[in-house]
Structure formats: C-alpha cells, structure tokens
Write a protein that holds these residues in place. Structure first.
Motif, PDB file in Angstrom:
ATOM      1  N   UNK A   1       0.836  -1.076  -0.085  1.00 36.28           N
ATOM      2  CA  UNK A   1       0.002   0.083   0.115  1.00 36.28           C
ATOM      3  C   UNK A   1       1.015   1.108  -0.101  1.00 36.28           C
ATOM      4  N   UNK A   2       1.923   1.069   0.612  1.00 38.39           N
ATOM      5  CA  UNK A   2       2.788   2.223   0.748  1.00 38.39           C
ATOM      6  C   UNK A   2       3.439   2.744  -0.458  1.00 38.39           C
ATOM      7  N   UNK A   3       3.812   1.902  -1.165  1.00 38.54           N
ATOM      8  CA  UNK A   3       4.432   1.986  -2.496  1.00 38.54           C
ATOM      9  C   UNK A   3       3.333   2.488  -3.618  1.00 38.54           C
ATOM     10  N   UNK A   4       2.490   2.065  -3.490  1.00 36.04           N
ATOM     11  CA  UNK A   4       0.955   2.714  -4.233  1.00 36.04           C
ATOM     12  C   UNK A   4       0.788   3.917  -4.049  1.00 36.04           C
ATOM     13  N   UNK A   5       0.839   4.339  -2.616  1.00 33.36           N
ATOM     14  CA  UNK A   5       0.310   5.756  -2.285  1.00 33.36           C
ATOM     15  C   UNK A   5       1.397   6.720  -2.679  1.00 33.36           C
ATOM     16  N   UNK A   6       2.676   6.204  -2.722  1.00 33.79           N
ATOM     17  CA  UNK A   6       4.101   7.320  -3.187  1.00 33.79           C
ATOM     18  C   UNK A   6       3.865   7.347  -4.457  1.00 33.79           C
TER      19      UNK A   6
END
Length: 473
Positions: free
Chosen positions: A117-122
């Motif tokens: 999720x963190x990578x997608x949000x970045x």
C-alpha cells in the motif's frame, strides 16, 4: 500484469496509469483533482465485540463509537489471518494467505519486488508514514518499512519486541531511539532485545507512538499523506505471564471488582480510544477533516494471553472462537470508515470484505491502478455509497499453520472450516452466526465446492506447506 511488472519508472518504479472507467467514477464522487489524506488505524487483538458500537457493554470506547456514528460500520469485514504477521502481509500486499508471502508468525521479510500500500500511495504523490508495529522485516532486511514504501517509520520491527510496552528502544526509520526502561529477558531461548519485561516501567511505548502520530499529521497538513497507525493495544506482553496486560494505570476501571488482567485489558482499549479522539481533534483543528478518510480495524480476534479472559467482557461478541481460530471470532473484525461529506454518517453495511481489499481500495481512491493478479477487490464504491458499482467476492479464503494446517472459505452465507486431512465443518452464517450447528453431513455438495476452493486457492509455500492437522492434547 505481474507484480514486478507493476514497477516501471526509475526509483520507486510504479508506473503512472490512465484511470479506467471505475476510477473515473470514483474521482467524480470525491471531487476532481482531490487527493484525500488516508489514515488507516490497525489495533492488535481487538475482538469483534470489544467496541461499544459493536455491542460492548462495559469497556468504554466513546471516540470510536462517535466515529461509527459519523461514518460507516462494516459488519462482515475480515482480517487477513488469525494472527499478526500474515494478517499484516495480506493488508499491505493485497493477497490472501493462500498467495501471500507471509503466512505465519515467522521472520520472513517482504522482498524488493513486493508491492505494498505504501508503494502505491507514493506513486500517487503521497507522503507515507507508519507508526507502530510492522512485523514484515527485521533490521537490515529487504522488508523494513523504509524499503517498502514508507517515508517515515516509528515503532517496532519485531513482533516479539512489540510484546513489551516498556521496551529499551523503538526504531525511528533505521535508527534506535533509546528509552529509560530497564528490561529483563525471562526466556533465554529468545533473542535478547526481543520481548522482555521492564523492571522500572518508565516510558510507555503506546504514548510515544501517539505523539509521533500527531506530529506526522501536523508536519504533513499541507500535502496529501497516507498514515498507517499500527497500535499494539490490546495485545499482551506474553513474557510477563499473568501480568501481561501492561498499562500505566487502570483509569476508570481501577475500582472495578474485576481481575487485574481484565482491568488492564479494558484500560488499554479505552486509552487507545482516547488517542483516536486526539487524532480526530487534530485533523479538525488543522482544517483537513473533510479531506481525510480514516479507517479503523483489528488484525485478528481477541486473545487469551497475559492473564486476559476473552469471555469476561464478551470480546468476541456473538461469534465463536478467538485468536488462532478460523471460526468467525478469530477472523471477523470491527471495521469503521469515516470521511465527512463522502462516507454516509450513521450507516451500516453488510458488504463482505477483507484486508486484501485495502490496497485496491486505497489505489482507487487516489487514482492509481492496483497490480493485476492480487486477490483484493476495492470497496471504494461501498464507501462512497455507489453500491450498484460494488464488485463482490466469489469467496474468501484463509489458511493457518499451527499444529498442522487449517483452511477456511466464506462463500455467500456458507462458511467452511477444514482441519487439513482430518475433517471439514460447514455452517450457514445467515441462520447460525455463532457456528454452533455443523451441517456438513446435510450438504455434501456445498462441502465439496468449498474444499475445491481450498485446493485451488493454495499456492505452495516453502515456509508454510500444508500439513496434517493435529488435535491439541
């Protein structure tokens, strides 16, 4: 598209993608060119029945009850697993435990190619933060939060370390932040620094994490952010035995005629609830309330650890089972979503959803495409009141690997629980929410269908192969 194909551009590499039709519908619902802040709060071992808005009568949770009153309450939301690490892996990567990398409580780190999720949000231009318990990568591994899409991390990397509410240190990004607590390690088989019990109990980790939560929001009030808050409350400090419900004081429960662990358990939940209230007060003060989606859930059902008795305050509510069970009480969890002006207040829905739906939901809300091949389905339409657009799961699947293997499938109203190479039980949740009446013998065709789902949903894992279930002696 395969998982690693989701990475395209230099650096982070998740490719920008044109919005397909469903994402265009979502962008219209939330407002063109809007980038909502997203805060996801995950607590540890909180039962389906531990909140007032889910039927709790004695443990006070006014902030979360207000959140439910101002937002949406999910009644059929499921954790990724019945214990910590695999549940969090499902949450972060969008896979159920038949496909996820981490399927049990072991130190297996996420890999560079894993999409979180963190990578997608970045990729959507968000500042990302994680405060709390991670459990998906030790120090110096490929799985640490700073290598998995999080700009900022404060908390515990190791799950056993997270048992201790008075630790010697926490991590801030890749540096140790020392506390004043003195810690003894009663079990020599455990790696030192992991677990342990404080002898002076000066610095309570949960309070420091709340300070970091509020500071992160304050720092990022001018730009879109994603904040994953992974509180450890009300998990027990297992190394402290019957005194494992660690809390600075019992608060409003100090004079209750309850066992000490139950006072501690209740006080932990109410303390956490108060800190959620502080978070809402801050986002209102900063003027970002209307542009902030907050979700709240628990990583699995309630525990029987640290002296806690989950039956004392009916922590599982109407459900059978607790942590480590694949009955509903082990995996069905509270889920509340609040977003003023977007999520309908005082609403309740029975959409069947799970942790692996969170990644595609967040991706849709911020306008990026989730990786193909994951098990999750976005529930953004449900959040935004577009139930006619909401896709449904054909089934949900879990597997768990302690004392051999267990598997479970939820398909419509049917719930099957299989004890691998032993037997399969079947329940109709519409008529038997408490899973008291096993009807497997009456509906062999339904059992056969569920067992076929179980067979096809498991991809082999070298760390967690399916093994014959062993009955507890």
């Amino acid at each position: 598209m395969q998982r690693r194909d989701f990475f395209k551009t230099a650096g982070l590499g998740i490719a920008s993608m044109a919005l397909p039709g469903c994402l265009n519908d979502t962008s219209k619902a939330i407002g063109e060119n809007k980038h909502p802040n997203i805060i996801y709060i995950l607590v540890d071992d909180l039962g389906y029945g531990d909140l007032g808005c889910y039927g709790q009568k004695r443990i006070k949770t006014p902030s979360l009850d207000k959140m439910a009153d101002e937002g949406m309450r999910f009644t059929q939301h499921y954790a990724g697993s019945t214990v910590c690490a695999p549940s969090r892996c499902c949450l972060m990567t969008g896979y159920h435990t038949g496909h996820a990398l981490v399927r049990g409580n072991a130190r297996v780190p996420l890999r560079p190619e894993d999409v979180t999720v963190g990578k997608a949000m970045k990729q959507a231009g968000y500042t990302t933060g994680l405060v709390g318990k991670w459990g998906l990568g030790e120090a110096d591994s490929t799985g640490i939060p700073n290598k998995q899409g999080f700009d900022y991390f404060y908390g515990y990397l190791n799950q056993r370390h997270a048992h201790n509410y008075y630790p010697k240190f926490l991590w801030k990004n890749e540096q140790k932040i020392n506390f004043r607590n003195e810690v003894k390690y009663p079990h020599s088989r455990h790696i030192r620094e992991f677990g342990g019990v404080s002898t002076n109990k000066l610095d309570y980790s949960h309070d420091f994490m709340t300070q970091e939560v509020l500071a992160f929001v304050e720092r990022n009030k001018q730009n879109p952010f994603f904040l994953y808050i992974a509180y450890t409350i009300p998990h027990a400090n297992n190394e402290a035995g019957k005194k494992g419900m660690e809390i600075p004081d019992y608060g409003i429960y100090k004079d209750k005629d309850w066992p000490e662990p139950q006072k501690g358990h209740a006080a932990m939940i109410t303390r956490m609830d108060g800190d959620v209230g502080k978070l809402f007060a801050l986002i209102k003060k900063l003027g970002i309330d209307d542009n902030t989606l907050v979700m709240f859930s628990s990583d699995n059902g309630p525990h029987r650890e640290g002296g806690n008795d989950p039956n004392f305050n009916n922590s599982s509510g109407p459900l059978r089972g607790i942590k480590r069970d694949l009955y509903e009480g082990g995996i069905r969890v509270p889920m509340i979503a609040r977003w003023p002006g977007k999520v309908k207040p005082r609403s309740t829905n029975n959409h069947i959803s799970a942790f692996w739906d969170v990644l595609p939901t967040c991706a849709e809300l911020v306008g990026v495409k989730a990786p193909d091949g994951i098990d999750g389905i976005s529930f953004a339409p449900t959040l935004l009141g577009s139930n006619d657009r909401q896709k449904q799961h054909e089934f949900l699947y879990w597997e768990f690997h302690e004392r051999g293997s267990k598997q479970a499938v939820r398909m419509g109203d049917w719930k099957a629980v299989s004890f691998y190479k032993s037997h399969t039980e079947l329940y109709n949740l519409k008529d038997d929410l408490g899973e008291k009446n096993n009807v497997a013998a009456k509906y062999p065709d339904i059992v056969k269908k569920a067992e076929q789902y179980m067979k096809t949903s498991n991809t082999p894992s070298t760390h967690w192969p399916l093994k014959k279930w062993r009955k507890k002696k």
